[in-house]
Motif scaffolding. Sequence first.
Motif, PDB file in Angstrom:
ATOM      1  N   LEU A  91       0.834  -1.207   0.000  1.00  0.00           N
ATOM      2  CA  LEU A  91       0.000   0.000   0.000  1.00  0.00           C
ATOM      3  C   LEU A  91       0.868   1.256   0.000  1.00  0.00           C
ATOM      4  O   LEU A  91       0.608   2.198  -0.765  1.00  0.00           O
ATOM      5  N   LYS A  97      -5.560   1.897  -3.212  1.00  0.00           N
ATOM      6  CA  LYS A  97      -6.584   1.963  -2.167  1.00  0.00           C
ATOM      7  C   LYS A  97      -7.346   0.647  -1.973  1.00  0.00           C
ATOM      8  O   LYS A  97      -7.999   0.471  -0.947  1.00  0.00           O
ATOM      9  N   GLU A 100      -6.145  -0.912   1.214  1.00  0.00           N
ATOM     10  CA  GLU A 100      -6.315  -0.170   2.465  1.00  0.00           C
ATOM     11  C   GLU A 100      -7.244  -0.836   3.479  1.00  0.00           C
ATOM     12  O   GLU A 100      -6.901  -0.906   4.670  1.00  0.00           O
TER      13      GLU A 100
END
Length: 166
Positions: A91, A97, A100
């Motif tokens: 990440l 994303k 995440e």
Amino acid sequence: RYGAGHEMAVLGQDRGGAGADADSGITALALLAFLGAGHTHEAGEYQANVAAGLEFLMRGQTGDGHLANEVSLYARMYCHSMASFALAEALAVTGDKRLEPAVRRAVNYSLRAQHPSTGGWRYRPGDLGDTSQLGWQLMSLWSAERAGIEVPMQTWTGAERFLRSV
């Protein structure tokens, strides 16, 4: 296949083949090597391998954020922190994303697992702690912070308290 987990007694203590089922930890270590060499799931000669490894880790994550899959007690927290480290590094390096949510859940698991008064980590959430577990946890949390995920100051303070105590 290559002998992992065959040492049944470590310093006279039976560890029950710890490490023989540590696929998430071994996958994480391989991913960290690929990431360190500049290969990600988005670019590089080993893009497909890195993507497959990240997917494997995320598929094994439990609802509470734990990333170790089904492993023995002595390998459990090591595998979790190594897998957290690899996902957080991916990440941080790519900014993808899609990673995440898994990293946030893993971080939250680690935060809950830290011993509330000594500040360490060990084999199970709330265990008093040891320095090898602490090291892996700190690396995973540091990478998560690099990726933009907040780690509370009390976590760092607790880790420092643990290190001073040992």
